[in-house]
Design a protein around this motif. Structure first.
Motif, PDB file in Angstrom:
ATOM      1  N   GLN A 199      -6.267   4.544  22.913  1.00 28.06           N
ATOM      2  CA  GLN A 199      -5.483   3.339  23.167  1.00 28.06           C
ATOM      3  C   GLN A 199      -6.313   2.327  23.951  1.00 28.06           C
ATOM      4  N   GLU A 200      -7.021   2.855  24.959  1.00 24.55           N
ATOM      5  CA  GLU A 200      -7.879   1.983  25.770  1.00 24.55           C
ATOM      6  C   GLU A 200      -8.945   1.332  24.898  1.00 24.55           C
ATOM      7  N   VAL A 201      -9.525   2.176  23.997  1.00 21.77           N
ATOM      8  CA  VAL A 201     -10.556   1.661  23.106  1.00 21.77           C
ATOM      9  C   VAL A 201      -9.991   0.549  22.221  1.00 21.77           C
ATOM     10  N   LEU A 202      -8.766   0.780  21.730  1.00 23.50           N
ATOM     11  CA  LEU A 202      -8.131  -0.224  20.878  1.00 23.50           C
ATOM     12  C   LEU A 202      -7.949  -1.546  21.612  1.00 23.50           C
ATOM     13  N   LEU A 203      -7.494  -1.445  22.871  1.00 26.79           N
ATOM     14  CA  LEU A 203      -7.311  -2.677  23.652  1.00 26.79           C
ATOM     15  C   LEU A 203      -8.662  -3.354  23.879  1.00 26.79           C
ATOM     16  N   GLY A 204      -9.675  -2.534  24.161  1.00 31.04           N
ATOM     17  CA  GLY A 204     -11.019  -3.088  24.330  1.00 31.04           C
ATOM     18  C   GLY A 204     -11.465  -3.822  23.081  1.00 31.04           C
ATOM     19  N   GLN A 205     -11.206  -3.229  21.906  1.00 26.81           N
ATOM     20  CA  GLN A 205     -11.580  -3.889  20.647  1.00 26.81           C
ATOM     21  C   GLN A 205     -10.810  -5.190  20.439  1.00 26.81           C
ATOM     22  N   ALA A 206      -9.515  -5.133  20.796  1.00 24.11           N
ATOM     23  CA  ALA A 206      -8.696  -6.346  20.655  1.00 24.11           C
ATOM     24  C   ALA A 206      -9.233  -7.455  21.558  1.00 24.11           C
ATOM     25  N   LEU A 207      -9.679  -7.077  22.768  1.00 31.10           N
ATOM     26  CA  LEU A 207     -10.230  -8.075  23.687  1.00 31.10           C
ATOM     27  C   LEU A 207     -11.556  -8.620  23.168  1.00 31.10           C
ATOM     28  N   ALA A 208     -12.345  -7.729  22.536  1.00 32.03           N
ATOM     29  CA  ALA A 208     -13.630  -8.160  22.001  1.00 32.03           C
ATOM     30  C   ALA A 208     -13.435  -9.244  20.942  1.00 32.03           C
ATOM     31  N   LYS A 209     -12.296  -9.188  20.244  1.00 30.54           N
ATOM     32  CA  LYS A 209     -12.011 -10.216  19.214  1.00 30.54           C
ATOM     33  C   LYS A 209     -11.767 -11.582  19.819  1.00 30.54           C
ATOM     34  N   LEU A 210     -11.566 -11.632  21.148  1.00 32.99           N
ATOM     35  CA  LEU A 210     -11.383 -12.925  21.805  1.00 32.99           C
ATOM     36  C   LEU A 210     -12.714 -13.669  21.969  1.00 32.99           C
ATOM     37  N   GLY A 211     -13.808 -13.032  21.523  1.00 37.67           N
ATOM     38  CA  GLY A 211     -15.147 -13.620  21.671  1.00 37.67           C
ATOM     39  C   GLY A 211     -15.228 -15.119  21.370  1.00 37.67           C
ATOM     40  N   PRO A 212     -14.863 -15.540  20.139  1.00 37.66           N
ATOM     41  CA  PRO A 212     -14.953 -16.984  19.830  1.00 37.66           C
ATOM     42  C   PRO A 212     -14.111 -17.835  20.796  1.00 37.66           C
ATOM     43  N   SER A 213     -12.896 -17.372  21.105  1.00 38.43           N
ATOM     44  CA  SER A 213     -12.053 -18.139  22.022  1.00 38.43           C
ATOM     45  C   SER A 213     -12.717 -18.279  23.380  1.00 38.43           C
ATOM     46  N   ILE A 214     -13.353 -17.180  23.842  1.00 38.78           N
ATOM     47  CA  ILE A 214     -13.979 -17.228  25.156  1.00 38.78           C
ATOM     48  C   ILE A 214     -15.182 -18.177  25.144  1.00 38.78           C
ATOM     49  N   SER A 215     -15.962 -18.159  24.043  1.00 37.04           N
ATOM     50  CA  SER A 215     -17.105 -19.088  23.954  1.00 37.04           C
ATOM     51  C   SER A 215     -16.639 -20.535  24.012  1.00 37.04           C
ATOM     52  N   THR A 216     -15.622 -20.867  23.202  1.00 36.55           N
ATOM     53  CA  THR A 216     -15.177 -22.265  23.188  1.00 36.55           C
ATOM     54  C   THR A 216     -14.516 -22.617  24.519  1.00 36.55           C
ATOM     55  N   TYR A 217     -13.830 -21.640  25.128  1.00 34.23           N
ATOM     56  CA  TYR A 217     -13.240 -21.868  26.451  1.00 34.23           C
ATOM     57  C   TYR A 217     -14.320 -22.256  27.460  1.00 34.23           C
ATOM     58  N   LEU A 218     -15.395 -21.459  27.504  1.00 37.47           N
ATOM     59  CA  LEU A 218     -16.462 -21.728  28.471  1.00 37.47           C
ATOM     60  C   LEU A 218     -17.157 -23.044  28.170  1.00 37.47           C
ATOM     61  N   MET A 219     -17.398 -23.302  26.888  1.00 36.59           N
ATOM     62  CA  MET A 219     -18.056 -24.558  26.507  1.00 36.59           C
ATOM     63  C   MET A 219     -17.216 -25.744  26.977  1.00 36.59           C
ATOM     64  N   SER A 220     -15.903 -25.667  26.781  1.00 37.97           N
ATOM     65  CA  SER A 220     -15.057 -26.796  27.163  1.00 37.97           C
ATOM     66  C   SER A 220     -14.911 -26.897  28.671  1.00 37.97           C
ATOM     67  N   PHE A 221     -14.885 -25.760  29.349  1.00 41.57           N
ATOM     68  CA  PHE A 221     -14.799 -25.815  30.808  1.00 41.57           C
ATOM     69  C   PHE A 221     -16.056 -26.482  31.375  1.00 41.57           C
ATOM     70  N   MET A 222     -17.213 -26.099  30.835  1.00 40.84           N
ATOM     71  CA  MET A 222     -18.466 -26.726  31.277  1.00 40.84           C
ATOM     72  C   MET A 222     -18.439 -28.216  30.962  1.00 40.84           C
ATOM     73  N   THR A 223     -17.971 -28.555  29.759  1.00 40.38           N
ATOM     74  CA  THR A 223     -17.911 -29.968  29.360  1.00 40.38           C
ATOM     75  C   THR A 223     -17.050 -30.755  30.350  1.00 40.38           C
ATOM     76  N   LEU A 224     -15.869 -30.215  30.670  1.00 39.61           N
ATOM     77  CA  LEU A 224     -14.992 -30.930  31.603  1.00 39.61           C
ATOM     78  C   LEU A 224     -15.642 -31.040  32.975  1.00 39.61           C
ATOM     79  N   GLY A 225     -16.341 -29.974  33.396  1.00 37.36           N
ATOM     80  CA  GLY A 225     -17.040 -30.036  34.681  1.00 37.36           C
ATOM     81  C   GLY A 225     -18.099 -31.132  34.681  1.00 37.36           C
TER      82      GLY A 225
END
Lengths: 227, 227, 227, 227
Positions: free
Chosen positions: D57-83
């Motif tokens: 179950q833990e592994v599954l949640l970890g995999q689900a979180l790993a799928k957030l990769g693109p969202s996290i990249s664009t999140y960081l890019m936009s946070f830096m942009t706003l900064g």
């Protein structure tokens, strides 16, 4: 007790400005939540119909974004509206010496109307051809105007205006509110023909207000009415 | 180490005010998210039943908006509540010379109760006939009052009040909190009969507080109790 | 060109404080969105099963609210965390003479970790028995601590601390961060046994930090380590 | 009337800063709403397939979180942009003596582009392989740059710069904007090959801007172009 409390509560213009800036900032940013990102699956499920390559997918997304047209129009109209009223409120607060509890409540009422604008905008974006939705939006504009009007009238009567202000300062504020409210009402009446014409007129008025042209005919009428 | 840290942390009233204004601004604006725009499809699917023209669609949207009545009541009640407590907190902060870590934490607790109000409001709007929902809302009001009370009592005891304040200043703050809390509790008790009566009483109290009438009987009772 | 820009950008502590207060205010208020109001229909559809009167409906709503327990715990834990780090950052900014572009970026990074906390909290509330979720939450706490640590270390080295500060001021800040981070890590390790124990330990630590008790053993260890 | 109003409206740099800080704070925090917590039920319904214990179950949640990769990249890019743009705007406002209505509207337009960034980010996160989505994002960056450019040019022409500023100050601001906008455009053109390369280039540019390296070749070109 209340008398005492009135004497100690709501005197700070600085914190009223801070609350106002905060509420305007949140309301302006919440407007963007109305711009919904097209749903991924829909674009994908539509894609096979075209049975084409990558480029068609791009075209489909472009088409889905084009459908955001009405949302983007109402978004821009509301952002401009909030900008106009933010400047209008700021100009007033700059002219006050201090606040009182009554003045604070007038401005809290004004801020309540500000927080309602994202709702009115969202309603209008989804029911852009409905006069009822446009009516709610117009009532919101009217409420904003009436409360700014109440603020300057109360402040002048209660002697809260800065001493260095020319006596005409109050008139500048209230004439401006009245003249635009008259024009907003006329723009709303255009919805008898069609809501799109009405919205176009409102947007034109907001641009007019922002670009700072003169409104000579309204001005003359108001000078007559005020004399 | 802790002792040192207490001496350097949480002394700034200015930043406490800024955080407070920010939280009040966001909470006040989030309340509007409770006003859900009627769903487009539902209105359209209902339309054919009437098999009528454009006007009936407008009527349907009007009816859908009328159903927002309970949400709008609780929205206004909560907006007034936040306005009242914002002014109350502001009046207190104006009376303090400086903050301490303890005072900062009392106000962070107060701000926590502020952020809970959109939740309590939303719960009440959706379960407006439930005493449990009204009870949660009332507990939220109670928490706001208790923490404002704790703030003024602590500040007076810790010598944080401005020197120029009359000794009665603390009493004005705490009496006001106590008297309204007693009335809120009585209004909540009315829910034994019906939650609508209870909500009407709460709204009446908030208007009373805003319009700044005297509460002579409560005042006299409190003077007796305090003497 | 860059050198020039570095000399003119990010010098204002005032605006850094304003941005920080704004982000903390929004993050603290967004936390409440994790408290979902129980769904109306579910309560109604459950009701007939009991085939009982009004009172049972109230009981059902009460039970539905009781299920918010985990969400409320994580909500409170995160609110306390944000309060603790807000005070910590504020105490630092008060100790700086001015900002630089590097210091601004350290604090923008810190604010980024602040905006991530509502996500970590939401993840933990929904997967409260998962070590992975608790691990993400702990990493967020660690990031907050590391960046506050980087801020004070950089500021001391770059000579940005106020002159009137005792030389120990930097140590107070960094010791406090290190000691709590060590304890957070230990609390996280308790999740080997059970995540609930780990969360209880974290909440206990936050209360400890708020109530301002001494941490003598950690203190002594750090004094030794620092000497 | 308008002429009068222009003389009294929008003069306060302080309130413009406050509104800006508020909008940046909300926009930066709203970005995190794009990071969706994986759905609980999905993880649970997947679990039985593995017919394994707690660890899976833990592994599954970890995999689900790993799928957030693109969202996290664009999140960081936009946070830096706003900064980056927050610092850029702040540096400009620090250089102005006062505001005017025109300057206020340029900055309200700039803030409008700031509020659009969460939308552009969300669009890009969900359609990360689409050039149309990247194009919208790039247009948003371009709009931010153009309005900052307009601000400094207008302020210099209207004599709003502080007297103590060296004449080169305006050039520092506009060169910086131009050089990064040229590089953003080049990074966007890389999407002809692949959107991932383009995003990686944009992220690299934001890191470059944050770390404050020189951009000598662009600088020299601009000096030539400006002479």
């Amino acid at each position: 007790m209340q008398t005492h409390y009135s004497r100690i509560a709501g005197r700070s213009l600085e914190r009223l400005s801070a609350l106002s800036d905060g509420i305007f900032a949140v309301a302006m940013t919440l407007l963007v939540l109305e711009l919904h990102v097209p749903v991924m699956d829909a674009a994908h499920t539509l894609a096979p119909i075209w049975t084409a390559g990558e480029l068609d997918q791009e075209v489909l997304l472009g088409q889905a974004l084009a459908k955001l047209g009405p949302s983007i129009s109402t978004y821009l109209m509301s952002f401009m509206t909030l900008g106009i009223f933010w400047l209008g409120q700021q100009a007033q607060l700059n002219h006050f010496r201090e606040s009182t509890r009554v003045l604070s409540w007038i401005h809290i009422g004004f801020l309540c109307a500000v927080t309602l604008l994202p709702f009115s905008t969202s309603l209008l974006a989804q029911f852009i051809t409905y006069r009822v939705a446009l009516g709610v939006y117009w009532l919101n504009l009217l409420l904003l105007g009436l409360l700014l009007m109440a603020s300057i009238r109360y402040a002048a009567r209660a002697g809260l205006l800065r001493d260095e202000l020319p006596p005409a300062a109050r008139l500048i504020h209230s004439r401006r509110v009245v003249s635009y409210q008259v024009l907003y009402a006329l723009a709303f009446l255009l919805s008898i023909i069609n809501t799109y014409i009405s919205i176009a007129a409102l947007i034109a008025l907001q641009f007019h207000s922002i670009l700072g042209f003169e409104l000579p005919f309204v001005r003359r009428g108001l000078i007559l009415a005020a004399s």
